[in-house]
Design a protein around this motif. Structure first.
Motif, PDB file in Angstrom:
ATOM      1  N   VAL A 174      38.397  37.664  33.900  1.00  0.00           N
ATOM      2  CA  VAL A 174      39.646  37.171  34.389  1.00  0.00           C
ATOM      3  C   VAL A 174      39.469  35.946  35.515  1.00  0.00           C
ATOM      4  O   VAL A 174      40.016  34.843  35.743  1.00  0.00           O
ATOM      5  CB  VAL A 174      40.690  37.922  34.948  1.00  0.00           C
ATOM      6  CG1 VAL A 174      41.755  37.295  35.416  1.00  0.00           C
ATOM      7  CG2 VAL A 174      40.931  39.014  33.717  1.00  0.00           C
ATOM      8  N   ARG A 175      38.472  36.389  36.572  1.00  0.00           N
ATOM      9  CA  ARG A 175      38.377  35.576  37.566  1.00  0.00           C
ATOM     10  C   ARG A 175      37.876  34.246  37.119  1.00  0.00           C
ATOM     11  O   ARG A 175      37.880  33.097  37.644  1.00  0.00           O
ATOM     12  CB  ARG A 175      37.472  36.019  38.785  1.00  0.00           C
ATOM     13  CG  ARG A 175      37.416  35.532  40.167  1.00  0.00           C
ATOM     14  CD  ARG A 175      36.595  36.243  41.088  1.00  0.00           C
ATOM     15  NE  ARG A 175      37.120  37.635  41.371  1.00  0.00           N
ATOM     16  CZ  ARG A 175      38.020  37.623  42.185  1.00  0.00           C
ATOM     17  NH1 ARG A 175      38.805  36.511  42.887  1.00  0.00           N
ATOM     18  NH2 ARG A 175      38.535  38.974  42.170  1.00  0.00           N
ATOM     19  N   ASN A 176      36.502  34.516  36.241  1.00  0.00           N
ATOM     20  CA  ASN A 176      36.101  33.322  35.714  1.00  0.00           C
ATOM     21  C   ASN A 176      37.114  32.102  35.092  1.00  0.00           C
ATOM     22  O   ASN A 176      36.929  30.773  35.241  1.00  0.00           O
ATOM     23  CB  ASN A 176      34.760  33.649  34.536  1.00  0.00           C
ATOM     24  CG  ASN A 176      34.167  32.072  33.870  1.00  0.00           C
ATOM     25  OD1 ASN A 176      33.376  31.565  34.662  1.00  0.00           O
ATOM     26  ND2 ASN A 176      34.766  31.930  32.878  1.00  0.00           N
ATOM     27  N   ASP A 177      37.831  32.852  34.264  1.00  0.00           N
ATOM     28  CA  ASP A 177      38.634  31.721  33.764  1.00  0.00           C
ATOM     29  C   ASP A 177      39.643  31.398  34.497  1.00  0.00           C
ATOM     30  O   ASP A 177      40.192  30.070  34.164  1.00  0.00           O
ATOM     31  CB  ASP A 177      39.525  32.636  32.284  1.00  0.00           C
ATOM     32  CG  ASP A 177      38.404  33.117  31.297  1.00  0.00           C
ATOM     33  OD1 ASP A 177      37.142  32.557  31.408  1.00  0.00           O
ATOM     34  OD2 ASP A 177      38.765  33.900  30.267  1.00  0.00           O
ATOM     35  N   TYR A 178      40.335  32.089  35.356  1.00  0.00           N
ATOM     36  CA  TYR A 178      41.106  31.347  36.250  1.00  0.00           C
ATOM     37  C   TYR A 178      40.436  30.434  37.231  1.00  0.00           C
ATOM     38  O   TYR A 178      41.007  29.274  37.380  1.00  0.00           O
ATOM     39  CB  TYR A 178      41.820  32.676  37.354  1.00  0.00           C
ATOM     40  CG  TYR A 178      43.008  32.978  36.885  1.00  0.00           C
ATOM     41  CD1 TYR A 178      44.117  32.633  37.484  1.00  0.00           C
ATOM     42  CD2 TYR A 178      43.106  34.069  35.959  1.00  0.00           C
ATOM     43  CE1 TYR A 178      45.355  33.312  36.925  1.00  0.00           C
ATOM     44  CE2 TYR A 178      44.387  34.835  35.492  1.00  0.00           C
ATOM     45  CZ  TYR A 178      45.406  34.195  35.948  1.00  0.00           C
ATOM     46  OH  TYR A 178      46.416  34.793  35.534  1.00  0.00           O
ATOM     47  N   THR A 179      39.379  30.506  37.432  1.00  0.00           N
ATOM     48  CA  THR A 179      38.529  29.261  38.145  1.00  0.00           C
ATOM     49  C   THR A 179      38.564  28.052  37.083  1.00  0.00           C
ATOM     50  O   THR A 179      38.825  26.809  37.543  1.00  0.00           O
ATOM     51  CB  THR A 179      37.063  29.844  38.272  1.00  0.00           C
ATOM     52  OG1 THR A 179      37.101  30.913  39.273  1.00  0.00           O
ATOM     53  CG2 THR A 179      36.420  28.722  39.094  1.00  0.00           C
ATOM     54  N   ALA A 180      38.303  28.361  36.079  1.00  0.00           N
ATOM     55  CA  ALA A 180      38.249  27.360  35.053  1.00  0.00           C
ATOM     56  C   ALA A 180      39.728  26.410  34.810  1.00  0.00           C
ATOM     57  O   ALA A 180      39.478  25.294  34.864  1.00  0.00           O
ATOM     58  CB  ALA A 180      37.787  27.786  33.424  1.00  0.00           C
TER      59      ALA A 180
END
Length: 261
Positions: A174-180
């Protein structure tokens, strides 16, 4: 000899293969989501619409693959994976994306048009238009703050996130995708020339106001339509699946009936 894994093998999941579909629909999941998000929709749309559910790296059976930390890299790789499914000898290909997946699908559609192989339709769900901007920083919250965001949107049951082992599996994705998605910026002139767009949104979606969603009309020179689901939030699809199935199939039939210009 071991069989070589292609880009399509890595990215595309066909949960309900169809021998002779009229259309194919490539589906892109929300932040933290995976190909399995569309398993039920795939069953409902088949066999006339074969769903190609896109599996982002870093999750489920691609857990060992490095994350992609920006939307354009996701779109680049997904586009390459779909190239073998696109062309004059293939079935018409439409795109469907929810939340972050809507932006990824839009970027894929831009790449397809640049190749001269336009999608037959782009469905963008639960996401404001690429040119609208909010200064969101969910990616910078601690784990508890990230959990609060997930629960508020209603995409995951709270008891799942109460399990520490599952939290450690879910939260990095989730954190990776929110960063993206939070660091994505739409390039000037990012407009589809030939691809019709239909936007779908719940009327109480905290991530997309109706005005923000209507702005998708500025990103296509083809037809634009808006479908608002009343008394629905960000994950309206969970409760309004029948209506979504009817909308997608009806739209694809109508597109096919319109002569190419």
């Amino acid at each position: 000899m071991a069989q070589m894994t292609t880009a399509a093998d890595a990215w595309v999941r066909r949960f309900h293969p169809s021998r002779d579909p009229r259309w194919r629909l490539a589906c892109f999941a929300h932040a933290g989501g995976a190909a399995s998000t569309y398993h039920r929709l795939s069953a409902r749309l088949g066999p006339s619409v074969e769903v190609l559910s896109m599996q982002y790296p870093g999750r489920h059976d691609r857990r060992a693959d490095p994350f992609l930390t920006d939307v354009r890299s996701m779109a680049d790789q997904a586009h390459r994976a779909l190239l073998s499914r696109t062309g004059p000898q293939q079935r018409p290909l439409a795109l469907f994306g929810h939340s972050m997946g809507a932006t990824v699908a839009f970027e894929v559609a831009l790449r397809m048009e640049a190749e001269g192989l336009s999608p037959t339709h782009l469905f963008v769900s639960g996401r404001r238009a690429p040119s609208t901007y909010r200064d969101e920083r969910v990616r910078l919250r601690d784990d508890n703050g990230l959990v609060d965001e997930i629960i508020e949107l209603g995409g995951t049951q709270p008891e799942v996130l109460a399990d520490e082992a599952l939290r450690q599996m879910i939260l990095p994705v989730v954190r990776n995708d929110y960063t993206a998605i939070e660091t994505y910026r739409c390039l000037p002139g990012a407009v589809l020339r030939r691809t019709p767009v239909t936007a779908l949104v719940g009327d109480s979606d905290p991530k997309a106001t109706l005005d923000e969603v209507r702005t998708w009309a500025d990103h296509t020179r083809a037809a634009f339509a808006l479908r608002v689901f009343e008394d629905s939030g960000h994950f309206y699809l969970d409760d309004r699946e029948d209506e979504v199935v009817d909308l997608v199939t009806g739209t694809l039939r109508a597109d096919r009936a319109v002569p190419a210009s």
